[in-house]
Design a protein around this motif. Sequence first.
Motif, PDB file in Angstrom:
ATOM      1  N   SER A 185       0.834  -1.199   0.000  1.00 37.43           N
ATOM      2  CA  SER A 185       0.000   0.000   0.000  1.00 37.43           C
ATOM      3  C   SER A 185       0.870   1.251   0.000  1.00 37.43           C
ATOM      4  O   SER A 185       2.094   1.187   0.157  1.00 37.43           O
ATOM      5  N   LYS A 186       0.224   2.408  -0.148  1.00 35.61           N
ATOM      6  CA  LYS A 186       0.964   3.663  -0.140  1.00 35.61           C
ATOM      7  C   LYS A 186       1.573   3.939   1.239  1.00 35.61           C
ATOM      8  O   LYS A 186       2.658   4.515   1.334  1.00 35.61           O
ATOM      9  N   ILE A 187       0.883   3.525   2.291  1.00 37.26           N
ATOM     10  CA  ILE A 187       1.420   3.702   3.646  1.00 37.26           C
ATOM     11  C   ILE A 187       2.680   2.863   3.828  1.00 37.26           C
ATOM     12  O   ILE A 187       3.698   3.330   4.376  1.00 37.26           O
ATOM     13  N   GLU A 188       2.634   1.608   3.369  1.00 37.29           N
ATOM     14  CA  GLU A 188       3.797   0.737   3.471  1.00 37.29           C
ATOM     15  C   GLU A 188       4.951   1.263   2.622  1.00 37.29           C
ATOM     16  O   GLU A 188       6.128   1.200   3.027  1.00 37.29           O
ATOM     17  N   ALA A 189       4.625   1.801   1.446  1.00 39.65           N
ATOM     18  CA  ALA A 189       5.654   2.390   0.589  1.00 39.65           C
ATOM     19  C   ALA A 189       6.313   3.586   1.270  1.00 39.65           C
ATOM     20  O   ALA A 189       7.530   3.786   1.177  1.00 39.65           O
ATOM     21  N   LEU A 190       5.506   4.372   1.976  1.00 38.90           N
ATOM     22  CA  LEU A 190       6.036   5.528   2.700  1.00 38.90           C
ATOM     23  C   LEU A 190       6.970   5.088   3.830  1.00 38.90           C
ATOM     24  O   LEU A 190       7.999   5.736   4.080  1.00 38.90           O
TER      25      LEU A 190
END
Length: 313
Positions: free
Chosen positions: A123-128
């Motif tokens: 997800s975008k959170i994990e990517a961040l």
Amino acid sequence: MEIVWLLASLVILYFGAEGLVSGASSLAKRIGISPLVIGLTIVSIGTSAPELVVSIKAAMNGQSALSVGNVLGSNFFNIGIILGLSALIYPLAVKRQLLKLDVPVMLLATLLFFLFFFDSRISKIEALVFIVFFVSYTVYLLIFSKKKNAPENDHGDDDGIRLSKHWLIDVLFIGAGLAGLVYGSDLLVENAVVLAGRLGMSEAMIGLTIVAAGTSMPELATSVVAAIKKRADIAIGNVVGSNIFNILLILGVAGLIQPISAPDINYVDSLFVIGISLLLWVFMKKNTRLGRWQGAAFILLYLVYFSVKLSSM
């Protein structure tokens, strides 16, 4: 014709990365960064630029399996083939920093990827989280490790890095290298996907094998040449730094552009990467150098992995 353009793209990527690494390394030397830190940061980032551009473009085109496969395959190739060949050429001395900081960070990044990607998504959170981890590690490395290791790594002019006549030449090489990487990556992704379709290979398979090996050619050239010149800090630092960069920044940026979903890549591929990374740490912990038999073990493990992938087609 796809094969011809694929080979041409690899040549362009090689010379693009060579220009980027040469310019960036010369510029880094001018400001006093030690060889090990150069290998872990400037050189590894430069040689991983093909993976970065290829994976980002694949993510933008909705080809997540190619993006993730490229990263996992490159990381396995980096240790199995590149570090294996380098150790076969010349036993590589292991510096304390690699054992205490950099290889554990590489292992932690790989385990974090396994945890995040267990559902075949990032997800975008994990990517961040990946990006924050990468920035924190790099800032720490540049600020603290440089001071700590400067006396240990001070080799004067005999550090295997050629200094250009002027910093403007460094900037020119960096710019030309980046341009070559962007163009070469376009050719690589486009023709690799077409070729995969003709051969009946999935995006995941082509990313884990052909594209991964192709985009790792700059790392191969850099580490092998470093081993020949007996520059173990550059040879090992390039591989370890590239693997950290590949997971944390490449998948971080790709995941921020578009959430990654690649069900074709299963946990077995991740376990292989974790296994060879753990083996590298064990070899380093038991010895002060990576000898030729350890290099042969890495190569054998990669060949086993490659055979497993081919048999699953």
